[in-house]
Write a protein that holds these residues in place. Structure first.
Motif, short mmCIF file in Angstrom:
data_model
loop_
_atom_site.label_atom_id
_atom_site.label_comp_id
_atom_site.label_asym_id
_atom_site.label_seq_id
_atom_site.Cartn_x
_atom_site.Cartn_y
_atom_site.Cartn_z
N GLY A 205 -21.25 92.86 -30.09
CA GLY A 205 -21.88 92.65 -28.80
C GLY A 205 -21.78 91.23 -28.28
O GLY A 205 -22.10 90.98 -27.14
N ALA A 206 -21.35 90.28 -29.11
CA ALA A 206 -21.23 88.90 -28.65
C ALA A 206 -19.95 88.76 -27.83
O ALA A 206 -18.86 89.00 -28.33
N LEU A 207 -20.09 88.38 -26.57
CA LEU A 207 -18.94 88.25 -25.69
C LEU A 207 -18.11 87.03 -26.05
O LEU A 207 -16.90 87.11 -26.20
N ASP A 208 -18.74 85.90 -26.15
CA ASP A 208 -18.02 84.66 -26.45
C ASP A 208 -18.92 83.79 -27.32
O ASP A 208 -19.51 82.82 -26.84
N PRO A 209 -19.05 84.14 -28.61
CA PRO A 209 -19.95 83.37 -29.46
C PRO A 209 -19.44 81.94 -29.66
O PRO A 209 -18.22 81.70 -29.61
N PRO A 210 -20.34 80.98 -29.85
CA PRO A 210 -19.87 79.61 -30.08
C PRO A 210 -19.13 79.52 -31.41
O PRO A 210 -19.37 80.29 -32.34
N ARG A 211 -18.25 78.57 -31.49
CA ARG A 211 -17.51 78.32 -32.73
C ARG A 211 -18.33 77.33 -33.55
O ARG A 211 -18.71 76.26 -33.06
N MET A 212 -18.59 77.66 -34.79
CA MET A 212 -19.37 76.82 -35.68
C MET A 212 -18.41 76.18 -36.70
O MET A 212 -17.61 76.88 -37.32
N LEU A 213 -18.51 74.86 -36.86
CA LEU A 213 -17.66 74.12 -37.78
C LEU A 213 -18.53 73.25 -38.69
O LEU A 213 -19.52 72.70 -38.23
N THR A 214 -18.14 73.14 -39.94
CA THR A 214 -18.81 72.23 -40.87
C THR A 214 -17.75 71.42 -41.58
O THR A 214 -16.81 71.97 -42.15
#
Length: 156
Positions: free
Chosen positions: A70-79
């Protein structure tokens, strides 16, 4: 001779610029730079600070996370990790939001390629925000006191 005529032997700068641009466009179409060479050049630029430590990408939600239904454009998470320092970054549609752990202030530069550097500052909790590069790869260079840390280059 009136003032509008070109003197013999003087270069026509506008014609030279137009020709150079046409040659660049032709080279881009007929003999493009291989992506591996572009990446190597960007990596070399990031490490022009020979004392800089490279922060290793420890997590990338595009690679390591399960898709969210359902997430259209989820944020990109980086570590990123460099020794005891962790840099968490969230890349949204138009900005970067991040935090340094353990919390500390630092000068951060958003690198967007040769000559494209935007300064970011952290607060006392190590949080920072900035505009996301619209195109091309980017990296972060952190200056924490005497130490310089550079993340690897990523596509926006």
């Amino acid at each position: 001779m009136n003032g509008d005529e070109e003197m013999p032997g003087e270069p026509d700068e506008l014609a030279d610029e137009l020709l150079a641009e046409e040659l660049r466009q032709a080279a881009a179409v007929w003999d493009p730079v291989p992506p591996e060479l572009v990446q190597s050049a960007l990596d070399a630029f990031a490490l022009h600070d020979l004392d800089a430590r490279l922060a290793e990408l420890a997590f990338d939600s595009l690679v390591d996370a399960l898709p969210v239904r359902g997430a259209l454009d989820p944020p990109r998470m980086l570590t990123f990790r460099a020794g005891e320092l962790t840099v968490d970054v969230e890349v949204t549609g138009d900005e970067l939001i991040g935090q340094l752990l353990p919390p500390q202030s630092a000068r951060i530069e958003l690198l967007g390629g040769p000559g494209h550097v935007r300064p970011l500052t952290t607060d006392s909790l190590g949080r920072f925000t900035g505009d996301r590069p619209s195109t091309g790869p980017f990296a972060l260079r952190l200056r924490t006191g005497a130490e310089v840390i550079v993340t690897q280059w990523l596509r926006a």
